[in-house]
Design a protein around this motif. Structure first.
Motif, PDB file in Angstrom:
ATOM      1  N   ILE A 110     -27.081 -21.406  60.237  1.00 41.95           N
ATOM      2  CA  ILE A 110     -25.965 -20.952  59.407  1.00 41.95           C
ATOM      3  C   ILE A 110     -24.773 -21.892  59.580  1.00 41.95           C
ATOM      4  O   ILE A 110     -24.171 -22.338  58.594  1.00 41.95           O
ATOM      5  N   ALA A 111     -24.446 -22.214  60.830  1.00 41.51           N
ATOM      6  CA  ALA A 111     -23.307 -23.107  61.087  1.00 41.51           C
ATOM      7  C   ALA A 111     -23.556 -24.488  60.490  1.00 41.51           C
ATOM      8  O   ALA A 111     -22.657 -25.066  59.865  1.00 41.51           O
ATOM      9  N   ASP A 112     -24.758 -25.019  60.662  1.00 41.94           N
ATOM     10  CA  ASP A 112     -25.091 -26.327  60.097  1.00 41.94           C
ATOM     11  C   ASP A 112     -24.946 -26.329  58.577  1.00 41.94           C
ATOM     12  O   ASP A 112     -24.437 -27.282  57.992  1.00 41.94           O
ATOM     13  N   PHE A 113     -25.412 -25.257  57.952  1.00 40.95           N
ATOM     14  CA  PHE A 113     -25.333 -25.170  56.502  1.00 40.95           C
ATOM     15  C   PHE A 113     -23.881 -25.230  56.034  1.00 40.95           C
ATOM     16  O   PHE A 113     -23.540 -25.997  55.139  1.00 40.95           O
ATOM     17  N   TRP A 114     -23.019 -24.425  56.654  1.00 36.75           N
ATOM     18  CA  TRP A 114     -21.630 -24.364  56.194  1.00 36.75           C
ATOM     19  C   TRP A 114     -20.834 -25.594  56.583  1.00 36.75           C
ATOM     20  O   TRP A 114     -19.808 -25.884  55.977  1.00 36.75           O
ATOM     21  N   LYS A 115     -21.296 -26.335  57.574  1.00 37.54           N
ATOM     22  CA  LYS A 115     -20.663 -27.627  57.877  1.00 37.54           C
ATOM     23  C   LYS A 115     -21.043 -28.674  56.831  1.00 37.54           C
ATOM     24  O   LYS A 115     -20.292 -29.604  56.571  1.00 37.54           O
ATOM     25  N   LYS A 116     -22.212 -28.496  56.247  1.00 37.26           N
ATOM     26  CA  LYS A 116     -22.740 -29.469  55.299  1.00 37.26           C
ATOM     27  C   LYS A 116     -22.294 -29.201  53.863  1.00 37.26           C
ATOM     28  O   LYS A 116     -22.065 -30.137  53.095  1.00 37.26           O
ATOM     29  N   TYR A 117     -22.173 -27.933  53.463  1.00 37.90           N
ATOM     30  CA  TYR A 117     -21.940 -27.591  52.062  1.00 37.90           C
ATOM     31  C   TYR A 117     -20.708 -26.706  51.882  1.00 37.90           C
ATOM     32  O   TYR A 117     -20.458 -25.811  52.674  1.00 37.90           O
ATOM     33  N   ASP A 118     -19.991 -26.957  50.804  1.00 38.85           N
ATOM     34  CA  ASP A 118     -18.912 -26.061  50.405  1.00 38.85           C
ATOM     35  C   ASP A 118     -19.381 -25.293  49.164  1.00 38.85           C
ATOM     36  O   ASP A 118     -20.399 -25.636  48.553  1.00 38.85           O
ATOM     37  N   ILE A 119     -18.651 -24.258  48.791  1.00 34.41           N
ATOM     38  CA  ILE A 119     -19.069 -23.393  47.694  1.00 34.41           C
ATOM     39  C   ILE A 119     -19.198 -24.160  46.382  1.00 34.41           C
ATOM     40  O   ILE A 119     -20.143 -23.958  45.619  1.00 34.41           O
ATOM     41  N   ARG A 120     -18.288 -25.054  46.097  1.00 29.05           N
ATOM     42  CA  ARG A 120     -18.340 -25.809  44.842  1.00 29.05           C
ATOM     43  C   ARG A 120     -19.604 -26.673  44.794  1.00 29.05           C
ATOM     44  O   ARG A 120     -20.280 -26.754  43.764  1.00 29.05           O
ATOM     45  N   THR A 121     -19.947 -27.314  45.903  1.00 25.75           N
ATOM     46  CA  THR A 121     -21.164 -28.135  45.953  1.00 25.75           C
ATOM     47  C   THR A 121     -22.404 -27.274  45.748  1.00 25.75           C
ATOM     48  O   THR A 121     -23.331 -27.670  45.032  1.00 25.75           O
ATOM     49  N   ILE A 122     -22.428 -26.116  46.349  1.00 22.75           N
ATOM     50  CA  ILE A 122     -23.565 -25.203  46.194  1.00 22.75           C
ATOM     51  C   ILE A 122     -23.694 -24.796  44.731  1.00 22.75           C
ATOM     52  O   ILE A 122     -24.782 -24.844  44.148  1.00 22.75           O
ATOM     53  N   GLN A 123     -22.580 -24.418  44.130  1.00 19.91           N
ATOM     54  CA  GLN A 123     -22.585 -24.011  42.727  1.00 19.91           C
ATOM     55  C   GLN A 123     -23.074 -25.151  41.829  1.00 19.91           C
ATOM     56  O   GLN A 123     -23.926 -24.952  40.957  1.00 19.91           O
ATOM     57  N   THR A 152     -24.935 -27.707  42.655  1.00 21.34           N
ATOM     58  CA  THR A 152     -26.333 -28.020  42.932  1.00 21.34           C
ATOM     59  C   THR A 152     -27.263 -27.012  42.267  1.00 21.34           C
ATOM     60  O   THR A 152     -28.278 -27.398  41.664  1.00 21.34           O
ATOM     61  N   ILE A 153     -26.930 -25.739  42.353  1.00 23.67           N
ATOM     62  CA  ILE A 153     -27.750 -24.719  41.690  1.00 23.67           C
ATOM     63  C   ILE A 153     -27.748 -24.964  40.187  1.00 23.67           C
ATOM     64  O   ILE A 153     -28.799 -24.909  39.534  1.00 23.67           O
ATOM     65  N   SER A 154     -26.581 -25.271  39.645  1.00 26.16           N
ATOM     66  CA  SER A 154     -26.478 -25.559  38.212  1.00 26.16           C
ATOM     67  C   SER A 154     -27.344 -26.759  37.838  1.00 26.16           C
ATOM     68  O   SER A 154     -28.066 -26.741  36.829  1.00 26.16           O
ATOM     69  N   LEU A 155     -27.294 -27.811  38.643  1.00 28.50           N
ATOM     70  CA  LEU A 155     -28.096 -29.005  38.393  1.00 28.50           C
ATOM     71  C   LEU A 155     -29.594 -28.692  38.466  1.00 28.50           C
ATOM     72  O   LEU A 155     -30.373 -29.147  37.621  1.00 28.50           O
ATOM     73  N   LEU A 156     -29.998 -27.916  39.455  1.00 29.87           N
ATOM     74  CA  LEU A 156     -31.412 -27.550  39.580  1.00 29.87           C
ATOM     75  C   LEU A 156     -31.885 -26.750  38.368  1.00 29.87           C
ATOM     76  O   LEU A 156     -32.993 -26.965  37.864  1.00 29.87           O
ATOM     77  N   VAL A 158     -31.300 -16.018  37.264  1.00 34.63           N
ATOM     78  CA  VAL A 158     -30.853 -14.852  38.032  1.00 34.63           C
ATOM     79  C   VAL A 158     -30.960 -15.146  39.527  1.00 34.63           C
ATOM     80  O   VAL A 158     -30.046 -14.843  40.292  1.00 34.63           O
ATOM     81  N   PHE A 159     -32.060 -15.765  39.938  1.00 33.01           N
ATOM     82  CA  PHE A 159     -32.214 -16.110  41.351  1.00 33.01           C
ATOM     83  C   PHE A 159     -31.129 -17.089  41.784  1.00 33.01           C
ATOM     84  O   PHE A 159     -30.549 -16.947  42.868  1.00 33.01           O
ATOM     85  N   GLY A 160     -30.832 -18.073  40.972  1.00 34.04           N
ATOM     86  CA  GLY A 160     -29.774 -19.031  41.289  1.00 34.04           C
ATOM     87  C   GLY A 160     -28.430 -18.345  41.444  1.00 34.04           C
ATOM     88  O   GLY A 160     -27.676 -18.617  42.384  1.00 34.04           O
TER      89      GLY A 160
END
Length: 124
Positions: free
Chosen positions: A29-42, A44-48, A69-71
């Motif tokens: 969990i800590a590694d994930f949040w150090k690597k990604y911010d909410i905007r990047t996640i959003q 990336t999901i949009s791109l996928l 819906v899953f995204g």
């Protein structure tokens, strides 16, 4: 290795690593949040989702809708986890132990545990 198989292997390893002796979910969990911010996640999901639509233009509309819906659900739960951590929300009373999805997940983890132990014995 073919990129397609490499991606599948990475997904499989994500499931099997939970059985490693030193596995700590809080580190993940800590590694994930150090690597990604909410905007990047959003983004990336949009791109996928966009790439999926581009790769499979004749894809069944229901399948595409399920991916969307899953995204959306994935983004929402990641933001919720961020708030739980950032705002020190107590989730100890959260109980979904009797949910069907929990039962299916526990079954899957038991299967992967047996496979992990089998390959562990082979390498020893």
């Amino acid at each position: 290795m073919n990129q397609k198989y490499s991606n599948m292997l990475a997904l499989e390893l994500a499931i099997y690593q939970v059985h490693d002796q030193n596995y700590d979910p809080t580190d993940k969990i800590a590694d994930f949040w150090k690597k990604y911010d909410i905007r990047t996640i959003q983004n990336t999901i949009s791109l996928l989702l966009k790439k999926s639509a581009d790769c499979w233009p004749n894809e069944n509309l229901i399948d595409r809708s399920q991916k969307q819906v899953f995204g959306f659900d994935r983004l929402a739960v990641l933001i919720a986890y961020f708030h739980v951590h950032n705002d020190y929300v107590d989730i100890s009373k959260l109980d979904f132990s009797d949910a069907e999805s929990t039962m299916l997940s526990l079954d899957e983890l038991e299967i992967t545990k047996r496979i992990h132990e089998f390959f562990g014995r082979i390498t020893d």
